[in-house]
Motif scaffolding. Structure first.
Motif, PDB file in Angstrom:
ATOM      1  N   ALA A  67      -0.613 -54.206  30.438  1.00  0.00           N
ATOM      2  CA  ALA A  67       0.080 -52.958  30.103  1.00  0.00           C
ATOM      3  C   ALA A  67       0.664 -53.046  28.704  1.00  0.00           C
ATOM      4  CB  ALA A  67       1.165 -52.687  31.143  1.00  0.00           C
ATOM      5  N   GLY A  68       0.227 -54.056  27.944  1.00  0.00           N
ATOM      6  CA  GLY A  68       0.707 -54.217  26.568  1.00  0.00           C
ATOM      7  C   GLY A  68       2.103 -54.819  26.489  1.00  0.00           C
ATOM      8  N   LEU A  69       2.635 -55.301  27.612  1.00  0.00           N
ATOM      9  CA  LEU A  69       4.040 -55.732  27.644  1.00  0.00           C
ATOM     10  C   LEU A  69       4.265 -57.084  26.961  1.00  0.00           C
ATOM     11  CD1 LEU A  69       4.731 -54.750  31.380  1.00  0.00           C
ATOM     12  CD2 LEU A  69       5.568 -53.544  29.349  1.00  0.00           C
ATOM     13  N   CYS A  70       3.211 -57.920  26.866  1.00  0.00           N
ATOM     14  CA  CYS A  70       3.456 -59.293  26.416  1.00  0.00           C
ATOM     15  C   CYS A  70       2.364 -59.885  25.534  1.00  0.00           C
ATOM     16  CB  CYS A  70       3.626 -60.186  27.645  1.00  0.00           C
ATOM     17  SG  CYS A  70       2.185 -60.202  28.718  1.00  0.00           S
ATOM     18  N   GLU A  71       1.267 -59.155  25.287  1.00  0.00           N
ATOM     19  CA  GLU A  71       0.116 -59.765  24.613  1.00  0.00           C
ATOM     20  C   GLU A  71       0.218 -59.566  23.096  1.00  0.00           C
ATOM     21  OE1 GLU A  71       0.128 -57.271  26.661  1.00  0.00           O
ATOM     22  OE2 GLU A  71      -1.076 -57.623  28.450  1.00  0.00           O
ATOM     23  N   PHE A  72       0.257 -60.681  22.364  1.00  0.00           N
ATOM     24  CA  PHE A  72       0.340 -60.614  20.898  1.00  0.00           C
ATOM     25  C   PHE A  72      -0.878 -59.907  20.302  1.00  0.00           C
ATOM     26  CE2 PHE A  72       3.261 -64.116  21.566  1.00  0.00           C
ATOM     27  CZ  PHE A  72       4.178 -63.992  20.544  1.00  0.00           C
ATOM     28  N   ASN A  73      -2.059 -60.103  20.931  1.00  0.00           N
ATOM     29  CA  ASN A  73      -3.278 -59.595  20.296  1.00  0.00           C
ATOM     30  C   ASN A  73      -3.338 -58.073  20.278  1.00  0.00           C
ATOM     31  OD1 ASN A  73      -3.567 -60.400  23.118  1.00  0.00           O
ATOM     32  ND2 ASN A  73      -5.614 -59.528  23.006  1.00  0.00           N
ATOM     33  N   TYR A  74      -2.489 -57.397  21.058  1.00  0.00           N
ATOM     34  CA  TYR A  74      -2.463 -55.928  20.994  1.00  0.00           C
ATOM     35  C   TYR A  74      -1.446 -55.426  19.965  1.00  0.00           C
ATOM     36  CZ  TYR A  74      -4.877 -56.361  25.492  1.00  0.00           C
ATOM     37  OH  TYR A  74      -5.761 -56.694  26.482  1.00  0.00           O
ATOM     38  N   THR A  75      -0.743 -56.353  19.313  1.00  0.00           N
ATOM     39  CA  THR A  75       0.269 -55.940  18.329  1.00  0.00           C
ATOM     40  C   THR A  75       0.102 -56.755  17.042  1.00  0.00           C
ATOM     41  OG1 THR A  75       1.759 -57.470  19.478  1.00  0.00           O
ATOM     42  CG2 THR A  75       2.089 -55.110  19.887  1.00  0.00           C
ATOM     43  N   PRO A  76      -0.958 -56.446  16.276  1.00  0.00           N
ATOM     44  CA  PRO A  76      -1.192 -57.215  15.038  1.00  0.00           C
ATOM     45  C   PRO A  76      -0.065 -56.998  14.033  1.00  0.00           C
ATOM     46  CG  PRO A  76      -2.630 -55.286  15.146  1.00  0.00           C
ATOM     47  CD  PRO A  76      -1.915 -55.362  16.459  1.00  0.00           C
ATOM     48  N   ARG A  77       0.140 -58.022  13.190  1.00  0.00           N
ATOM     49  CA  ARG A  77       1.174 -57.896  12.146  1.00  0.00           C
ATOM     50  C   ARG A  77       0.593 -57.245  10.916  1.00  0.00           C
ATOM     51  NH1 ARG A  77       4.798 -63.118  11.127  1.00  0.00           N
ATOM     52  NH2 ARG A  77       6.497 -61.699  10.612  1.00  0.00           N
ATOM     53  N   ARG A  78       1.415 -56.436  10.270  1.00  0.00           N
ATOM     54  CA  ARG A  78       0.997 -55.842   8.994  1.00  0.00           C
ATOM     55  C   ARG A  78       1.379 -56.810   7.873  1.00  0.00           C
ATOM     56  NH1 ARG A  78       4.075 -51.408  11.211  1.00  0.00           N
ATOM     57  NH2 ARG A  78       2.737 -49.818  12.140  1.00  0.00           N
ATOM     58  N   GLY A  79       0.907 -56.501   6.676  1.00  0.00           N
ATOM     59  CA  GLY A  79       1.190 -57.358   5.519  1.00  0.00           C
ATOM     60  C   GLY A  79       2.681 -57.562   5.297  1.00  0.00           C
ATOM     61  N   ASP A  80       3.498 -56.546   5.604  1.00  0.00           N
ATOM     62  CA  ASP A  80       4.943 -56.662   5.351  1.00  0.00           C
ATOM     63  C   ASP A  80       5.684 -57.363   6.497  1.00  0.00           C
ATOM     64  OD1 ASP A  80       4.930 -54.859   7.391  1.00  0.00           O
ATOM     65  OD2 ASP A  80       5.921 -53.226   6.308  1.00  0.00           O
ATOM     66  N   GLY A  81       4.947 -57.884   7.477  1.00  0.00           N
ATOM     67  CA  GLY A  81       5.581 -58.632   8.572  1.00  0.00           C
ATOM     68  C   GLY A  81       5.911 -57.765   9.778  1.00  0.00           C
ATOM     69  N   SER A  82       5.875 -56.423   9.612  1.00  0.00           N
ATOM     70  CA  SER A  82       6.152 -55.555  10.768  1.00  0.00           C
ATOM     71  C   SER A  82       4.922 -55.544  11.677  1.00  0.00           C
ATOM     72  CB  SER A  82       6.497 -54.138  10.293  1.00  0.00           C
ATOM     73  OG  SER A  82       5.342 -53.550   9.718  1.00  0.00           O
ATOM     74  N   VAL A  83       5.061 -54.917  12.828  1.00  0.00           N
ATOM     75  CA  VAL A  83       3.994 -54.957  13.818  1.00  0.00           C
ATOM     76  C   VAL A  83       3.491 -53.543  14.077  1.00  0.00           C
ATOM     77  CG1 VAL A  83       3.937 -55.025  16.347  1.00  0.00           C
ATOM     78  CG2 VAL A  83       4.320 -57.119  15.074  1.00  0.00           C
ATOM     79  N   ASP A  84       2.171 -53.415  14.249  1.00  0.00           N
ATOM     80  CA  ASP A  84       1.586 -52.133  14.645  1.00  0.00           C
ATOM     81  C   ASP A  84       1.504 -52.108  16.174  1.00  0.00           C
ATOM     82  OD1 ASP A  84       0.102 -49.918  15.164  1.00  0.00           O
ATOM     83  OD2 ASP A  84      -1.619 -50.472  13.910  1.00  0.00           O
ATOM     84  N   GLY A  85       2.312 -51.258  16.777  1.00  0.00           N
ATOM     85  CA  GLY A  85       2.378 -51.232  18.252  1.00  0.00           C
ATOM     86  C   GLY A  85       1.430 -50.238  18.894  1.00  0.00           C
ATOM     87  N   THR A  86       0.567 -49.582  18.096  1.00  0.00           N
ATOM     88  CA  THR A  86      -0.271 -48.495  18.627  1.00  0.00           C
ATOM     89  C   THR A  86      -1.130 -48.932  19.823  1.00  0.00           C
ATOM     90  OG1 THR A  86      -0.496 -47.874  16.325  1.00  0.00           O
ATOM     91  CG2 THR A  86      -1.853 -46.660  17.874  1.00  0.00           C
ATOM     92  N   ARG A  87      -1.784 -50.084  19.664  1.00  0.00           N
ATOM     93  CA  ARG A  87      -2.722 -50.534  20.708  1.00  0.00           C
ATOM     94  C   ARG A  87      -1.969 -50.902  21.998  1.00  0.00           C
ATOM     95  NH1 ARG A  87      -6.894 -50.007  23.149  1.00  0.00           N
ATOM     96  NH2 ARG A  87      -8.226 -51.725  23.743  1.00  0.00           N
ATOM     97  N   ALA A  88      -0.803 -51.526  21.843  1.00  0.00           N
ATOM     98  CA  ALA A  88      -0.018 -51.892  23.037  1.00  0.00           C
ATOM     99  C   ALA A  88       0.415 -50.631  23.783  1.00  0.00           C
ATOM    100  CB  ALA A  88       1.196 -52.718  22.631  1.00  0.00           C
ATOM    101  N   VAL A  89       0.812 -49.599  23.034  1.00  0.00           N
ATOM    102  CA  VAL A  89       1.228 -48.346  23.681  1.00  0.00           C
ATOM    103  C   VAL A  89       0.036 -47.720  24.406  1.00  0.00           C
ATOM    104  CG1 VAL A  89       2.010 -45.973  23.222  1.00  0.00           C
ATOM    105  CG2 VAL A  89       3.156 -47.912  22.115  1.00  0.00           C
TER     106      VAL A  89
END
Ligand SMILES: Cc1cc2nc3c(=O)[nH]c(=O)nc-3n(C[C@H](O)[C@H](O)[C@H](O)COP(=O)(O)OP(=O)(O)OC[C@H]3O[C@@H](n4cnc5c(N)ncnc54)[C@H](O)[C@@H]3O)c2cc1C
Length: 503
Positions: free
Chosen positions: A61-83
């Motif tokens: 459900a996207g609750l814990c998997e790192f691979n669904y939340t890749p990091r952007r260049g600035d260190g933040s995370v793209d949460g789109t896939r986890a959602v």
């Protein structure tokens, strides 16, 4: 010459795994008068990838998997896939709750258990990634109970087996969601197919589909009874191939042009397993770490609490292994037979363009039991070799194709293939897998029957809401929808609507 008997149906579903079972269930709900046939080569449905021990049973459900939340260049995370995956899993929950309410799935405890899902960050990079993941997701209603902590005492309380005796020194962090689940997809598939049979579908186990062909505007599905060798033919305007690792070979034999250039490569998985009571008592969670550099997302290590047939276990892995079979109960010649002049270039390009993956796989194949236990030691500081046995899980057939000029592995995503104007649909690839079966099969319906969707959508919104619909819901409506499903499925604790962050 003996005449092959022909049976007419409105839809023929090849394979009795969780995907075909879900599609059959949806069609049965939308068109109760359709004559549906399901053909499964093994003596029971749900024994291949969907079987409990052939996968990790994580309700992704996207609750814990790192691979669904890749990091952007600035260190933040793209949460789109986890959602997206959270929404897809919500569709599954709503469908299962609907079926439980109708009394056709039996006791949800037989296939579904609440188990917290935890993300585990190690080292400065891992901790930073996890913290950014938590920051990106916690504002979304599906992630509103997500907690984050770096506090060793808190972690030892959440995960005694991992943090009770862990030496200080390395930075670590954990996120925790109490909404996580462990699912037995094999039981689920069998229950859905039993219900489908009860409403009139022909569910044939022990029967193998040997070929598909299109003649006179209909699909002819040739079937062989594996016990008697007797052959028969099913004729239908619509066919779904949900044959797992058997899908690509069937499409190749049928000459489906859309897959002419596809290749396939099987990767099998292994896990370490224990049922020692002291270890079980100290670990009630599914904990996902991050993959080693260059390793594919399917290699993400996780330590899972599982309940299978009422018995509790811990599972750690996966470790990649190799078998040339495309199904666990497949043939040793499967890989060789899949190689054709049309897909030789893609096989060569995939070997050339996936060097780090190949190196990872070779390393995994050479791995000793000692090395596997050392990997487990990254999660559980005190490991006794005699507590853990190595078990083999299912086959993942990674589909290879040219994407963006490079040889790419599709198996790490899921692809719906349609042919002959949508009258044939098939599912290739395995990730995120069984958890998202309901939304994947809604997508199959949309790809196969675009003209019917306007008529079907109101009913689908009730029983398996398309993710686009869930995405449009107001926060409170989405929470109310998932909370209602979770109550029916007896997933405790109920979804909290407000919670103070712990970090
Ligand atoms: C190691 C591993 C771990 C995984 N972990 C997870 C997880 O934690 N969570 C998750 O959601 N997903 C997970 N998955 C993915 C998940 O298991 C699959 O996505 C899902 O089970 C696929 O279901 P299916 O119905 O497509 O295939 P299957 O369950 O394999 O069903 C296909 C069926 O078709 C039958 N068949 C094949 N050929 C023919 C033929 N010619 N005629 C008739 N029948 C045929 C087979 O016997 C089989 O029963 C994992 C997979 C693996 C391999």
């Amino acid at each position: 010459m003996s005449v092959i008997p022909v049976e007419d149906h409105d839809a023929v579903l090849v394979g009795g795994g969780v995907m075909s079972a879900t599609l059959g269930t949806l069609i049965g709900e939308l068109e109760p008068d359709w004559r549906i046939a399901v053909v499964e080569r093994l003596e029971q449905a749900g024994l291949e990838s969907s079987n409990a021990w052939n996968n990790a049973g994580t309700g992704h459900a996207g609750l814990c998997e790192f691979n669904y939340t890749p990091r952007r260049g600035d260190g933040s995370v793209d949460g789109t896939r986890a959602v997206e995956i959270g929404e897809q899993f919500a569709t599954s929950l709503v469908l299962w709750a609907h079926l439980v309410e109708r009394g056709v799935l039996g006791d949800p405890e037989d296939f579904l258990h609440a188990v917290p899902h935890m993300g585990f960050g190690r080292g400065p990079e891992g901790v930073a990634h996890l913290r950014a993941r938590w920051a990106a997701l916690r504002g979304h209603p599906l992630f509103s109970d997500l907690e984050y902590s770096e506090d060793r005492e808190v972690l030892a309380g959440w995960l005694p087996l991992m943090f009770g005796a862990r030496p200080d020194g390395e930075p670590v962090a954990v996120t925790r969601s109490a909404q996580g689940t462990d699912v037995d997809f094999g039981v689920l598939a069998r229950r859905m197919l039993t219900a489908l049979r009860a409403r009139g579908a022909a569910v044939r186990t022990g029967h193998e589909v040997t070929s598909l062909s299109r003649q006179g505007g209909a699909w002819h599905v040739d079937v062989r009874d594996r016990r008697t060798g007797v052959r028969s033919r099913l004729r239908a305007p619509y066919v779904f191939v949900g044959a797992g690792g058997g899908t690509l070979p069937l499409l190749q034999r049928a000459g489906v042009p859309e897959v002419r250039r596809y290749g396939a490569f099987p990767i099998s998985g292994q896990f370490l397993r224990t049922s020692r009571p002291e270890l079980l008592a100290a670990h009630h969670a599914k904990v996902y770490g991050h993959a080693a550099p260059g390793a594919p997302s399917i290699s993400v290590p996780h330590l899972d609490h599982r309940t299978v047939e009422g018995q509790e276990h811990l599972l750690f892995g996966p470790f990649a292994a190799f078998s040339p079979r495309f199904l666990r109960a497949g043939r040793l010649t499967d890989l060789l037979r899949s190689v054709r002049p049309g897909n030789l270039p893609v096989l060569a390009a995939s070997a050339r363009d996936n060097r780090s993956l190949m190196a990872y796989l070779v390393g995994q194949l050479a791995q000793s039991q000692r090395a596997r236990l050392a990997a487990l030691g990254g999660f559980v500081p005190e490991v006794r070799a005699e507590d853990w046995e190595l078990v083999t899980a299912g086959q993942r057939v990674q589909v290879l194709k040219i994407a963006g000029g490079r040889g790419a592995m599709v198996g790490f995503g899921t692809e719906i293939v349609t042919s002959a104007g949508g009258t044939l649909a098939a599912l290739l690839g395995a990730s995120p897998g069984a958890s998202t079966a309901a939304s994947a099969m809604v997508d199959v319906l949309a790809a196969s029957f675009p003209d019917r969707m306007a008529e079907w959508t109101p009913r689908l919104r009730e029983i398996a809401p398309p993710t686009a619909d869930l995405a449009r819901l107001e926060r409170d409506d989405l929470l109310a929808r998932t909370a209602a499903a979770r109550r029916v499925l007896r997933l405790d604790p109920p979804h909290p609507t407000h919670r103070e962050d712990t970090a």
